[in-house]
Design a protein around this motif. Structure first.
Motif, PDB file in Angstrom:
ATOM      1  N   ARG A  44       0.735  -1.531  -0.193  1.00 14.18           N
ATOM      2  CA  ARG A  44       0.162  -0.229  -0.071  1.00 14.18           C
ATOM      3  C   ARG A  44       0.578   1.271  -0.331  1.00 14.18           C
ATOM      4  O   ARG A  44       0.390   2.381  -0.593  1.00 14.18           O
ATOM      5  CB  ARG A  44      -0.255  -0.129   1.730  1.00 14.18           C
ATOM      6  CG  ARG A  44      -1.916   1.191   1.180  1.00 14.18           C
ATOM      7  CD  ARG A  44      -2.829   0.866   2.320  1.00 14.18           C
ATOM      8  NE  ARG A  44      -4.389   1.728   2.815  1.00 14.18           N
ATOM      9  CZ  ARG A  44      -3.830   3.306   3.494  1.00 14.18           C
ATOM     10  NH1 ARG A  44      -2.721   2.964   4.029  1.00 14.18           N
ATOM     11  NH2 ARG A  44      -4.446   4.421   3.194  1.00 14.18           N
ATOM     12  N   ASP A  45       2.448   1.328   0.824  1.00 17.62           N
ATOM     13  CA  ASP A  45       3.105   2.747   0.757  1.00 17.62           C
ATOM     14  C   ASP A  45       3.719   2.584  -0.880  1.00 17.62           C
ATOM     15  O   ASP A  45       3.906   4.105  -0.681  1.00 17.62           O
ATOM     16  CB  ASP A  45       4.192   1.749   1.963  1.00 17.62           C
ATOM     17  CG  ASP A  45       2.779   2.369   3.281  1.00 17.62           C
ATOM     18  OD1 ASP A  45       2.010   2.648   3.263  1.00 17.62           O
ATOM     19  OD2 ASP A  45       3.838   1.962   4.185  1.00 17.62           O
ATOM     20  N   GLY A  46       3.222   2.272  -1.383  1.00 15.21           N
ATOM     21  CA  GLY A  46       4.250   2.102  -2.889  1.00 15.21           C
ATOM     22  C   GLY A  46       5.358   1.857  -3.425  1.00 15.21           C
ATOM     23  O   GLY A  46       5.805   1.707  -4.434  1.00 15.21           O
ATOM     24  N   GLY A  75       6.640   5.783  -3.129  1.00 16.82           N
ATOM     25  CA  GLY A  75       5.919   6.861  -2.007  1.00 16.82           C
ATOM     26  C   GLY A  75       7.673   7.337  -0.867  1.00 16.82           C
ATOM     27  O   GLY A  75       7.140   6.782  -0.103  1.00 16.82           O
ATOM     28  N   GLU A  76       8.583   7.775  -1.925  1.00 21.74           N
ATOM     29  CA  GLU A  76       9.776   7.808  -1.188  1.00 21.74           C
ATOM     30  C   GLU A  76       9.326   9.132  -0.359  1.00 21.74           C
ATOM     31  O   GLU A  76       9.808   9.245   0.792  1.00 21.74           O
ATOM     32  CB  GLU A  76      10.923   7.943  -2.770  1.00 21.74           C
ATOM     33  CG  GLU A  76      11.450   6.294  -2.628  1.00 21.74           C
ATOM     34  CD  GLU A  76      12.592   7.009  -3.715  1.00 21.74           C
ATOM     35  OE1 GLU A  76      12.985   8.243  -4.188  1.00 21.74           O
ATOM     36  OE2 GLU A  76      13.333   5.979  -3.817  1.00 21.74           O
ATOM     37  N   PRO A  84       3.647   7.503   1.251  1.00 18.91           N
ATOM     38  CA  PRO A  84       3.020   7.125   0.590  1.00 18.91           C
ATOM     39  C   PRO A  84       1.846   7.171  -0.167  1.00 18.91           C
ATOM     40  O   PRO A  84       1.306   7.929  -0.383  1.00 18.91           O
ATOM     41  CB  PRO A  84       1.689   6.738   2.838  1.00 18.91           C
ATOM     42  CG  PRO A  84       2.717   7.118   3.351  1.00 18.91           C
ATOM     43  CD  PRO A  84       3.164   8.603   2.787  1.00 18.91           C
ATOM     44  N   ALA A  85       2.216   5.888  -1.076  1.00 17.79           N
ATOM     45  CA  ALA A  85       1.488   6.325  -2.120  1.00 17.79           C
ATOM     46  C   ALA A  85       0.302   6.015  -2.186  1.00 17.79           C
ATOM     47  O   ALA A  85      -0.772   5.814  -2.970  1.00 17.79           O
ATOM     48  CB  ALA A  85       2.221   5.185  -3.451  1.00 17.79           C
ATOM     49  N   LEU A  86      -0.366   5.364  -1.283  1.00 18.94           N
ATOM     50  CA  LEU A  86      -1.663   4.668  -1.320  1.00 18.94           C
ATOM     51  C   LEU A  86      -2.010   3.163  -2.365  1.00 18.94           C
ATOM     52  O   LEU A  86      -2.704   4.328  -2.933  1.00 18.94           O
ATOM     53  CB  LEU A  86      -2.292   5.953  -0.789  1.00 18.94           C
ATOM     54  CG  LEU A  86      -2.326   6.558  -0.162  1.00 18.94           C
ATOM     55  CD1 LEU A  86      -2.533   7.376   0.766  1.00 18.94           C
ATOM     56  CD2 LEU A  86      -1.786   5.995   1.376  1.00 18.94           C
ATOM     57  N   LEU A  87      -1.375   2.683  -2.562  1.00 20.67           N
ATOM     58  CA  LEU A  87      -1.519   1.521  -4.091  1.00 20.67           C
ATOM     59  C   LEU A  87      -2.560   1.263  -3.700  1.00 20.67           C
ATOM     60  O   LEU A  87      -2.892   0.756  -2.238  1.00 20.67           O
ATOM     61  CB  LEU A  87      -0.384   1.172  -4.746  1.00 20.67           C
ATOM     62  CG  LEU A  87       0.875   2.384  -5.269  1.00 20.67           C
ATOM     63  CD1 LEU A  87       1.660   0.675  -4.611  1.00 20.67           C
ATOM     64  CD2 LEU A  87       0.982   2.453  -5.967  1.00 20.67           C
ATOM     65  N   SER A  88      -3.762   0.687  -4.466  1.00 17.64           N
ATOM     66  CA  SER A  88      -5.127   0.183  -4.106  1.00 17.64           C
ATOM     67  C   SER A  88      -5.846  -0.005  -5.700  1.00 17.64           C
ATOM     68  O   SER A  88      -5.158  -0.457  -6.734  1.00 17.64           O
ATOM     69  CB  SER A  88      -5.745   1.023  -3.870  1.00 17.64           C
ATOM     70  OG  SER A  88      -6.304   2.438  -4.963  1.00 17.64           O
ATOM     71  N   GLY A  89      -6.766  -1.768  -5.899  1.00 14.09           N
ATOM     72  CA  GLY A  89      -7.036  -1.748  -6.679  1.00 14.09           C
ATOM     73  C   GLY A  89      -6.495  -2.782  -7.143  1.00 14.09           C
ATOM     74  O   GLY A  89      -7.066  -3.022  -8.091  1.00 14.09           O
ATOM     75  N   GLY A  90      -6.209  -3.231  -7.242  1.00 15.57           N
ATOM     76  CA  GLY A  90      -4.427  -4.224  -8.266  1.00 15.57           C
ATOM     77  C   GLY A  90      -3.744  -3.711  -9.372  1.00 15.57           C
ATOM     78  O   GLY A  90      -4.318  -2.408 -10.223  1.00 15.57           O
ATOM     79  N   TYR A 141       0.273  -1.340 -14.521  1.00 16.40           N
ATOM     80  CA  TYR A 141      -1.282   0.173 -14.735  1.00 16.40           C
ATOM     81  C   TYR A 141      -1.342  -0.319 -12.856  1.00 16.40           C
ATOM     82  O   TYR A 141      -2.372  -1.411 -13.067  1.00 16.40           O
ATOM     83  CB  TYR A 141      -1.671  -0.077 -15.525  1.00 16.40           C
ATOM     84  CG  TYR A 141      -1.200   0.323 -16.811  1.00 16.40           C
ATOM     85  CD1 TYR A 141      -1.587   1.508 -17.447  1.00 16.40           C
ATOM     86  CD2 TYR A 141      -0.852  -0.678 -17.887  1.00 16.40           C
ATOM     87  CE1 TYR A 141      -1.079   1.454 -18.685  1.00 16.40           C
ATOM     88  CE2 TYR A 141      -0.410  -1.063 -19.550  1.00 16.40           C
ATOM     89  CZ  TYR A 141      -0.377   0.124 -19.033  1.00 16.40           C
ATOM     90  OH  TYR A 141      -0.088   0.453 -21.004  1.00 16.40           O
ATOM     91  N   ILE A 142      -1.643   1.196 -12.241  1.00 20.70           N
ATOM     92  CA  ILE A 142      -1.802   0.881 -11.127  1.00 20.70           C
ATOM     93  C   ILE A 142      -2.898   2.208 -10.374  1.00 20.70           C
ATOM     94  O   ILE A 142      -2.050   2.860 -10.564  1.00 20.70           O
ATOM     95  CB  ILE A 142      -0.805  -0.121 -10.030  1.00 20.70           C
ATOM     96  CG1 ILE A 142      -1.333  -0.119  -8.441  1.00 20.70           C
ATOM     97  CG2 ILE A 142       0.662   1.101  -9.989  1.00 20.70           C
ATOM     98  CD1 ILE A 142      -0.886  -0.931  -7.932  1.00 20.70           C
ATOM     99  N   GLY A 143      -3.940   1.884  -9.816  1.00 18.62           N
ATOM    100  CA  GLY A 143      -4.181   3.659  -9.239  1.00 18.62           C
ATOM    101  C   GLY A 143      -3.816   3.449  -7.814  1.00 18.62           C
ATOM    102  O   GLY A 143      -3.424   2.368  -6.872  1.00 18.62           O
ATOM    103  N   THR A 144      -3.802   4.834  -7.273  1.00 20.93           N
ATOM    104  CA  THR A 144      -4.245   4.828  -6.049  1.00 20.93           C
ATOM    105  C   THR A 144      -5.482   5.697  -5.324  1.00 20.93           C
ATOM    106  O   THR A 144      -6.579   5.389  -6.036  1.00 20.93           O
ATOM    107  CB  THR A 144      -2.941   5.914  -5.930  1.00 20.93           C
ATOM    108  OG1 THR A 144      -3.851   7.019  -6.238  1.00 20.93           O
ATOM    109  CG2 THR A 144      -1.718   5.822  -7.002  1.00 20.93           C
ATOM    110  N   GLU A 145      -5.254   5.163  -3.997  1.00 25.28           N
ATOM    111  CA  GLU A 145      -5.984   6.587  -3.184  1.00 25.28           C
ATOM    112  C   GLU A 145      -6.599   7.318  -3.124  1.00 25.28           C
ATOM    113  O   GLU A 145      -7.366   8.036  -3.358  1.00 25.28           O
ATOM    114  CB  GLU A 145      -6.326   5.545  -1.802  1.00 25.28           C
ATOM    115  CG  GLU A 145      -6.231   3.995  -1.212  1.00 25.28           C
ATOM    116  CD  GLU A 145      -6.254   3.983   0.088  1.00 25.28           C
ATOM    117  OE1 GLU A 145      -7.091   4.719   0.812  1.00 25.28           O
ATOM    118  OE2 GLU A 145      -5.173   2.790   0.320  1.00 25.28           O
TER     119      GLU A 145
END
Length: 386
Positions: free
Chosen positions: A76-78, A97-98, A101-107, A116-120
């Motif tokens: 989740r952090d990146g 997320g250096e 936090p990138a808050l990666l989500s969704g797969g 390809y990846i999305g974030t919160e």
């Protein structure tokens, strides 16, 4: 707009998952005790690795991807890592997320030699699949809590603000966007779009299923899966968060406080409809359809008619993952880190294993010689199929 995590209320609630004023409901709902199962087999572990700190106790559908002879996973952090599918050795790892936090989500979606990846925070990010280098990133506007779709040279995402939009896979430039009404109170989560024969299909928070031409976003049809009813806002939740499934000429979808439906792809008209409530992805295997209800009952129905074949209630409120077919069994994970193997014809347990006590948030993923499973603490492993 009020968006709170309300999925599986009261069963080892995730951080931030409860709505204010619902303590009485939390107290009244209990996770079922672990079923006692005499396992017929124990899958061998082929390799294991670690990807950051995982997703912790946050709501997350951050599923891995398998492509190009690699497994791609993220926390989740990146942190995003690529591992060799055969050995599990890390090929590359990057940290998105250096600074924060990138808050990666969704797969993760792997296609067009990219990830390809999305974030919160509403970003859609593209990485080079071979090196992990950033290719492009663009702001979508709403949280991206579901897996992006890659098709026809486009990346299609469904955001929390009721907007489905398409972006050029190579550049991130927006091609089209469609908006739908979002109720004041919704479940935390969104339907991943799916596509076939030039059409894209997705669920909406307002209880509808949409179909549009993927090339330009022009609407083909909309179908109501769930309609608000009841005295309270919670009773009136109608989200269609489950990913639609296409099998033959039919599209299957299920809504929360709504229905399980089979829809003719061309006309958008229901072939059959049955009363079920779910926000978890469904699975179609041959003439069987498997779903997880809002109470975490595992149900099998006849995909041709909607007739219920069996129901297993022994995993009630154990926060189950979507069902997946592995070696001819129906497999689900739970919040205590157990995988449950179920006979698809009878609904009876066949085997059970605990991976760790951090829990399993997303369904295992089939590969040619086994399956990949990720736990909430970021542990990722490849197991040999029984």
């Amino acid at each position: 707009m009020m968006r709170k995590g309300w999925k599986h209320v009261g069963a080892v609630a995730l951080l931030g998952a409860l709505l204010a004023g619902c303590a009485s409901e939390e107290d009244s709902i209990q996770m079922a005790p672990l079923p006692v199962v005499q396992s017929e087999f124990t899958p061998a572990q082929l390799w294991s690795s670690q990807v950051g700190d995982g997703v912790g106790r946050y709501f997350s559908n951050l599923s891995p991807a398998v492509a190009y002879d690699k497994v791609y996973a993220a926390d989740r952090d990146g942190i995003v890592s690529a591992m060799d599918l055969e050995s599990g050795k890390t090929v590359w790892s990057v940290n998105l997320g250096e600074e924060a936090p990138a808050l990666l989500s969704g797969g993760i979606t792997a296609s067009y030699s990219k990830l390809y990846i999305g974030t919160e925070t509403g970003e859609l990010i593209a990485l080079d699949e071979e090196t992990g280098e950033l290719v492009w990133r663009t702001q979508v506007g709403g949280e991206i809590l579901s897996k992006p779709l890659a098709d026809e040279g486009l990346i299609v995402v469904n955001s929390s603000r009721g907007e489905i939009s398409a972006y050029e896979a190579e550049t991130g430039e927006q091609r089209w966007s469609l908006s739908s009404e979002v109720p004041n109170l919704t479940l935390r989560g969104d339907s991943s779009p799916v596509s076939i024969s030039g059409g894209v299909f997705w669920g909406m928070a307002n209880g509808r299923l949409g179909a549009a031409f993927i090339e330009n976003g022009n609407i083909i049809w909309q179908q109501t899966i769930a309609s608000p009813k009841g005295a309270t806002e919670i009773d009136r939740l109608v989200d269609v968060d489950s990913t639609p499934v296409v099998a033959g000429s039919l599209l299957y979808a299920v809504g929360y406080n709504g229905s399980l439906v089979a829809i003719d792809l061309r006309s958008g008209r229901p072939a059959w409809k049955r009363t079920y409530s779910s926000s978890t992805d469904i699975m179609v295997a041959g003439s069987y359809l498997f779903l997880i209800t809002d109470k975490d009952h595992v149900v099998a129905v006849d995909a041709r008619s909607g007739t219920e074949l069996w129901t297993n209630k022994e995993l009630e409120y154990r926060q189950l993952t979507a069902p997946v077919a592995i070696s001819g069994y129906v497999v689900v994970g739970d919040a205590e880190g157990y995988l449950h193997w179920i006979d698809p014809t009878s609904g009876e347990f066949v085997a059970q294993q605990q991976l760790d006590d951090s829990g399993i948030a997303v369904a295992p993923m089939n590969v040619d010689d086994g399956y990949i499973v990720v736990t909430r603490d970021g542990s990722i492993s490849k197991k040999q199929t029984p």
